[in-house]
Motif scaffolding. Structure first.
Motif, mmCIF file in Angstrom:
data_model
loop_
_atom_site.group_PDB
_atom_site.id
_atom_site.type_symbol
_atom_site.label_atom_id
_atom_site.label_comp_id
_atom_site.label_asym_id
_atom_site.label_seq_id
_atom_site.Cartn_x
_atom_site.Cartn_y
_atom_site.Cartn_z
ATOM 1 N N PHE A 361 -44.632 -95.510 43.504
ATOM 2 C CA PHE A 361 -45.192 -96.980 43.456
ATOM 3 C C PHE A 361 -44.201 -97.044 41.780
ATOM 4 N N LEU A 362 -44.785 -96.672 40.703
ATOM 5 C CA LEU A 362 -44.774 -96.663 39.039
ATOM 6 C C LEU A 362 -42.972 -96.981 38.946
ATOM 7 N N THR A 363 -42.907 -96.184 38.933
ATOM 8 C CA THR A 363 -41.330 -96.049 38.409
ATOM 9 C C THR A 363 -40.243 -96.820 40.531
ATOM 10 N N ASP A 395 -40.128 -82.352 32.056
ATOM 11 C CA ASP A 395 -41.436 -82.973 31.810
ATOM 12 C C ASP A 395 -41.224 -83.052 30.391
ATOM 13 N N LEU A 396 -41.578 -84.021 30.250
ATOM 14 C CA LEU A 396 -42.029 -84.904 29.014
ATOM 15 C C LEU A 396 -43.005 -84.246 28.011
ATOM 16 N N ASP A 397 -42.362 -84.133 26.886
ATOM 17 C CA ASP A 397 -43.007 -83.419 25.726
ATOM 18 C C ASP A 397 -44.480 -84.304 25.383
ATOM 19 N N ARG A 398 -45.344 -84.067 25.492
ATOM 20 C CA ARG A 398 -46.775 -84.428 24.729
ATOM 21 C C ARG A 398 -47.172 -85.785 24.741
ATOM 22 N N PHE A 399 -46.548 -86.007 26.581
ATOM 23 C CA PHE A 399 -46.759 -87.016 26.546
ATOM 24 C C PHE A 399 -48.258 -87.939 27.135
ATOM 25 N N LYS A 400 -49.097 -86.674 27.159
ATOM 26 C CA LYS A 400 -51.046 -86.865 26.972
ATOM 27 C C LYS A 400 -51.231 -88.186 25.877
ATOM 28 N N GLU A 401 -49.970 -87.664 24.546
ATOM 29 C CA GLU A 401 -50.708 -88.188 23.499
ATOM 30 C C GLU A 401 -49.939 -90.111 23.412
ATOM 31 N N VAL A 402 -48.954 -90.198 23.997
ATOM 32 C CA VAL A 402 -48.882 -91.772 24.176
ATOM 33 C C VAL A 402 -50.016 -92.356 25.247
ATOM 34 N N GLY A 407 -52.331 -95.992 25.112
ATOM 35 C CA GLY A 407 -52.882 -96.328 26.514
ATOM 36 C C GLY A 407 -51.819 -95.954 27.460
ATOM 37 N N HIS A 408 -52.586 -95.791 28.076
ATOM 38 C CA HIS A 408 -51.897 -95.650 29.989
ATOM 39 C C HIS A 408 -50.905 -96.799 30.364
ATOM 40 N N GLN A 409 -51.204 -97.696 29.569
ATOM 41 C CA GLN A 409 -50.255 -99.091 30.073
ATOM 42 C C GLN A 409 -49.101 -98.625 29.519
ATOM 43 N N LEU A 414 -43.384 -96.285 29.603
ATOM 44 C CA LEU A 414 -42.940 -95.428 29.225
ATOM 45 C C LEU A 414 -42.316 -94.384 30.068
ATOM 46 N N LEU A 415 -42.554 -94.021 31.039
ATOM 47 C CA LEU A 415 -42.255 -93.467 32.248
ATOM 48 C C LEU A 415 -41.212 -94.572 33.109
ATOM 49 N N LYS A 416 -41.803 -96.026 32.617
ATOM 50 C CA LYS A 416 -40.792 -96.491 33.871
ATOM 51 C C LYS A 416 -38.894 -96.118 32.715
ATOM 52 N N SER A 433 -36.013 -88.233 40.997
ATOM 53 C CA SER A 433 -37.655 -88.390 41.358
ATOM 54 C C SER A 433 -38.344 -88.435 40.676
ATOM 55 N N ARG A 434 -39.532 -88.590 40.554
ATOM 56 C CA ARG A 434 -40.815 -88.678 39.905
ATOM 57 C C ARG A 434 -41.653 -87.434 40.541
ATOM 58 N N GLN A 435 -41.905 -86.753 39.850
ATOM 59 C CA GLN A 435 -43.134 -85.579 40.793
ATOM 60 C C GLN A 435 -44.640 -86.337 40.867
ATOM 61 N N GLY A 436 -45.098 -87.016 39.771
ATOM 62 C CA GLY A 436 -45.766 -87.382 39.579
ATOM 63 C C GLY A 436 -46.181 -87.109 38.359
ATOM 64 N N GLY A 437 -47.400 -87.391 37.605
ATOM 65 C CA GLY A 437 -47.530 -87.819 36.014
ATOM 66 C C GLY A 437 -46.258 -87.627 35.011
ATOM 67 N N ASP A 438 -46.081 -86.678 34.248
ATOM 68 C CA ASP A 438 -44.466 -86.949 32.937
ATOM 69 C C ASP A 438 -43.764 -85.941 33.719
ATOM 70 N N ALA A 507 -38.619 -73.668 28.527
ATOM 71 C CA ALA A 507 -38.492 -74.298 27.567
ATOM 72 C C ALA A 507 -39.299 -74.594 26.701
ATOM 73 N N LYS A 508 -40.553 -75.664 27.106
ATOM 74 C CA LYS A 508 -41.986 -75.793 26.493
ATOM 75 C C LYS A 508 -42.562 -74.887 25.796
ATOM 76 N N GLU A 509 -41.796 -73.768 25.631
ATOM 77 C CA GLU A 509 -42.905 -72.649 24.810
ATOM 78 C C GLU A 509 -41.272 -72.186 23.906
HETATM 79 N N1 LIG Z 1 -49.483 -93.602 31.991
HETATM 80 C C1 LIG Z 1 -49.185 -92.768 32.806
HETATM 81 N N2 LIG Z 1 -50.042 -91.170 32.535
HETATM 82 C C2 LIG Z 1 -50.069 -90.697 33.360
HETATM 83 C C3 LIG Z 1 -49.885 -91.330 34.781
HETATM 84 N N3 LIG Z 1 -49.953 -89.367 35.908
HETATM 85 C C4 LIG Z 1 -50.108 -88.459 35.054
HETATM 86 N N4 LIG Z 1 -50.503 -88.755 33.317
HETATM 87 C C5 LIG Z 1 -50.589 -88.015 32.450
HETATM 88 O O1 LIG Z 1 -50.185 -87.770 31.932
HETATM 89 C C6 LIG Z 1 -50.227 -86.818 31.552
HETATM 90 C C7 LIG Z 1 -49.106 -85.340 31.403
HETATM 91 O O2 LIG Z 1 -49.601 -83.761 30.525
HETATM 92 P P1 LIG Z 1 -49.151 -82.779 30.647
HETATM 93 O O3 LIG Z 1 -47.557 -83.264 31.299
HETATM 94 O O4 LIG Z 1 -49.427 -82.140 31.220
HETATM 95 O O5 LIG Z 1 -48.897 -82.732 28.279
HETATM 96 P P2 LIG Z 1 -48.029 -83.221 28.118
HETATM 97 O O6 LIG Z 1 -49.096 -84.522 27.435
HETATM 98 O O7 LIG Z 1 -47.514 -84.046 28.241
HETATM 99 O O8 LIG Z 1 -47.908 -81.806 27.168
HETATM 100 P P3 LIG Z 1 -47.022 -80.830 27.669
HETATM 101 O O9 LIG Z 1 -45.967 -81.338 29.189
HETATM 102 O O10 LIG Z 1 -47.381 -79.904 27.171
HETATM 103 O O11 LIG Z 1 -45.432 -80.951 26.688
HETATM 104 C C8 LIG Z 1 -52.004 -86.547 31.018
HETATM 105 O O12 LIG Z 1 -52.135 -86.693 30.611
HETATM 106 C C9 LIG Z 1 -52.004 -87.544 32.643
HETATM 107 O O13 LIG Z 1 -53.318 -87.411 32.573
HETATM 108 C C10 LIG Z 1 -49.482 -91.904 34.862
HETATM 109 O O14 LIG Z 1 -48.799 -92.510 36.295
HETATM 110 N N5 LIG Z 1 -49.238 -92.917 34.282
#
Ligand SMILES: Nc1nc2c(ncn2[C@@H]2O[C@H](COP(=O)(O)OP(=O)(O)OP(=O)(O)O)[C@@H](O)[C@H]2O)c(=O)[nH]1
Length: 777
Positions: A361-363, A395-402, A407-409, A414-416, A433-438, A507-509
């Protein structure tokens, strides 16, 4: 006749009637001429007339003549008296044979008719005026009337179903005038059991001697009415059905179509009648398709499926056609019926629903469902044509920090953007394809070799590394990519995806922002990592952790002023492990906070014990990023101090610059609060991070710890170390150098004005002292 019964007079009418000439009759007894059927009675009647002398009223007799004729005569006997005595009998006979025969016939007919009336299957009622005077058993049965009284005397309208609302009887079934011939109508009656039924009524007026009678035949036509209603309904359904309906004859020429047909296709009946029914389906040869359909029709009498129909303007639209063969009573196909529904909207909806089910739905990239589908197709094709394919797990690196900082938005945005860039890195035949998350997955179909996969992985990383401008935020992002190849790394979908995932993990390690090809050893390392993680949980529960202390020595006085608490894990099988062995696993398992908190509490407790033993030492504890990000950090530190009774000034918390920088604006207030507790703060690994020195002066930091890498390569770094020490001094902070192993290094640090040092040399120096024994446990 005389008294002996002999004929005295025989007129010509007698001769004609009985066929006996007068000459033959005269003088002979009447009984010898005519055989009366009731001879005794006749003789008795004669005798009675003689005896009484009175005429006998006329009576009919059946007589057999000598010529063999059988006659009916009406005979009257007149006795003729002379001198008071009867002398002759005068007999007048009239021929009534014809009338008697007619009477007989009539009587017979009456009996027949009665029989007919009683046994008729039709219900027959006799009405006089409006009232029933008689009815046959069939009528009783039809009206389910147990007794004649239930109907005799009643009017037909009493058995009508039509009741007006006020309960008064409405005009019942039509009646007729006397002498009005006959009347036929259908009527809905109510039988004596209260059930309604349809009947056909045939009423005939019969004129009798004494007046008029209505002869009413009532025939149950419920079945016919039902059939009529069904037909009527069918006609209505045909006309009002929302689907287009078309009827053809046996030769498949259109003979009827309904209103919806015209509405849907725009074709009027006139234009279509007589036309052959044509069937087509997009992408198929018209003749082949028709042949297929009619073959199935011949075999099963039914066919349904999608067709492509044409509107009058020429536009084609998708339709769902259901064709049925209609058979006559002899089971021969007499016609065909086709029902066509316009499925344009349904198809559009279905396409949309399917798209939703198969896309993220997002991308709007294919999701896991569609990816698996595509991958199985790609694999099948690779197997057939003996080609290679690659799976890139990104997998994006440290996406959680973004997410956490912006903020989630912004994270979503960014994911888009990443999705859009990834699509540009591959060919049309490949799937992103997007598997979910990042996490994203790319299938590279039909690649020439591993280098091609490496090339795409590098361009993917390059695309992600380009800065993203999301509103006011300029973001620098990196990704980690794992690659698995078919057929080397597996021949099944799950295996290939898993292996790409494992490679991505490596690769992360290996420091992130890179790609790794899968190899079989990786699994072993993952298994080891998993074991480590579960071992760590157990270690926390079973207290397998312990602390090692390294002395911090004042360079000027040579006195030990503090210790750095370092974590060790006494592993039941592997022995004493240093943090390098297990910290990554602890981070992955989310155990940094509980382990860090244990270190803090344990260090405070130990330092307090030493103070009680007479050694006042500052104990330095490292804070991890995870701990620093905890909202309750302050409470945890305060609790550790309170629980141990350690003076806050005896606790030093070490943080790296990176941790502080990552903390953003909140870092400043956290540091202030910690400082407010009276705890000392040290910047660890100084010189290795961002070194945004401008900020440093605003933080309540007490000490800078120069990273051991500078000390280890002292020769090339004397100027840098000197600058760091000078900076610490100018910021009113202490400088401490770690990793000091040689006297030369110590001498340099002393000359450069460094305040403290630690490392092998410091530990060696205190080893012999009482403190050394204390530290050794
Ligand atoms: N904005 C957004 N965040 C999402 C979505 N789905 C999952 N996430 C967040 O994406 C993050 C994925 O983090 P991870 O890949 O586990 O960790 P990371 O911070 O990228 O760190 P590394 O993968 O170890 O480099 C989690 O914090 C999820 O909450 C989404 O649809 N939108």
């Amino acid at each position: 006749m005389d008294e002996a019964g002999c004929v005295l007079f025989w007129n010509s009418a007698c001769a004609e009637l009985y066929g006996i000439a007068s000459a033959d009759a005269l003088g002979r007894p009447l009984a010898s001429l005519l055989a009366f059927e009731q001879a005794d009675e006749h003789a008795a009647a004669l005798a009675e007339a003689w005896r009484s002398g009175r005429a006998k009223p006329a009576r009919d007799w059946q007589v057999n003549t000598a010529s063999g004729r059988r006659l009916w005569v009406n005979s009257t006997l007149f006795p003729v008296a002379q001198d008071g005595a009867v002398r002759q009998m005068f007999c007048v006979d009239a021929d009534i044979t014809a009338r008697r025969i007619e009477d007989e016939a009539l009587r017979a007919a009456g009996a027949n008719f009665r029989q007919l009336y009683l046994s008729s299957a039709d219900a027959i009622l006799m009405l006089q005026g409006e009232r029933v005077t008689d009815l046959n058993p069939a009528a009783l049965a039809l009206f389910k009337c147990p007794q004649r009284d239930g109907m005799v005397g009643h009017r037909l309208r009493d058995f009508s179903t039509q009741q007006p609302p006020d309960g008064e009887q409405q005009a019942g079934p039509p009646g007729m005038d006397e002498g009005g011939g006959s009347l036929r109508y259908d009527w809905r009656f109510l039988n004596c059991a209260g059930e309604a039924f349809w009947a056909e009524v045939l009423m005939t007026s019969i004129s009798l001697d004494h007046g008029y009678l209505f002869y009413v035949v009532v025939r149950d036509i419920s079945a016919r009415k039902q059939a009529e209603r069904t037909l009527h309904l069918a006609a209505q359904v045909f006309e009002n059905c929302r689907d287009a309906i078309v009827l053809t004859d046996r030769e498949r020429r259109i003979i009827a179509l309904n209103r919806s047909f015209t509405q849907i296709t725009g074709y009027e009946a006139e234009a279509m009648l007589g036309q052959p029914l044509q069937l087509r389906r997009s992408g198929e040869d018209e003749h082949d398709f028709q042949r297929l359909v009619w073959q199935e029709m011949d075999a099963n009498g039914h066919w349904q499926g999608e067709v492509s129909a044409r509107r009058r303007g020429g536009e084609l639209f998708p339709g769902w056609l259901s064709l049925t063969a209609i058979r006559d009573n002899a089971d021969r196909v007499s016609s065909y019926m086709g029902m066509l529904s316009d499925i344009t909207d349904r198809k559009r909806d279905a396409d949309h629903t399917r798209h939703l089910a198969e896309h993220d739905f997002l991308t709007d990239l294919p999701n896991r469902v569609l990816l698996l589908d595509r991958l199985s197709l790609a694999l099948a094709s690779a197997r057939r044509s003996h080609t290679m394919l690659a799976i890139l797990f990104i997998d994006l690196d440290r996406f959680k920090e973004v997410n956490d900082t912006l903020g989630h938005q912004v994270g979503d945005q960014l994911l888009k953007e990443v999705a859009a860039r990834l699509v540009k890195c591959v060919r049309g035949a490949d799937t992103v394809s997007r598997q979910g998350g990042d996490e994203f997955l790319i299938i590279l179909a039909d690649i020439g070799g591993a280098d091609q996969a490496a090339h795409v992985a590098a361009s993917v990383l390059g695309a992600i590394a380009q800065p993203f401008q999301l509103g006011p935020h300029a973001l620098h992002v990196s990704g980690s990519v794992g690659i698995s190849l078919y057929p080397e790394d597996g021949d099944g979908i799950e295996q290939l995806i898993n292996n790409a995932d494992v490679a991505m993990y490596h690769a992360k390690e290996s420091g992130r922002n890179g790609f790794k090809f899968f190899n079989a050893d990786m699994h072993a390392r993952i298994a080891e990592r998993e074991q480590l993680e579960s071992g760590l949980r157990l270690a926390l529960r079973e207290q397998q952790f312990e602390l090692a202390f390294h002395a911090e020595v004042d360079i000027a006085s040579g006195a030990a002023v503090g210790v750095e608490a370092l974590l060790r894990w006494r592993h039941p099988e592997l022995g004493l492990l240093r943090p390098e062995r297990f910290m990554a696993a602890a981070e992955e398992a989310g155990l940094m906070v509980p382990i860090g908190n244990w270190v803090l509490q344990q260090a405070c407790r130990t330092a307090r014990r030493w103070r009680d033993a007479g050694h006042s030492l500052v104990v330095a504890v490292n804070l991890s990023a995870a701990q620093f990000a905890q909202k309750d950090l302050l409470a945890v530190v305060r609790a550790a101090l309170e629980a141990s009774g350690l003076d806050p000034a005896s606790l030093e918390l070490e943080l790296t610059e990176a941790i502080i920088m990552k903390g953003g604006n909140a870092a400043r207030s956290t540091l202030d609060a910690l400082h407010g507790l009276g705890v000392r703060l040290t910047i660890d690994d100084f010189g290795t991070g961002y070194s945004r020195l401008g900020y440093l002066k605003d933080y309540p930091v007490d000490k800078l710890k120069i990273d051991q890498s500078f000390v280890a390569t002292l020769d090339g770094n004397t100027a840098v170390i000197g600058a760091m020490i000078a900076m610490a001094r100018s910021l009113d902070m202490l400088a401490i150098a770690e990793g000091v192993e040689t006297q030369e290094q110590l001498d340099f640090l002393r000359s450069a004005g460094c305040d403290q040092y630690q490392g092998y040399l410091a530990d060696a120096q205190v080893q012999a002292s009482a403190l050394g024994q204390l530290l050794a446990g």
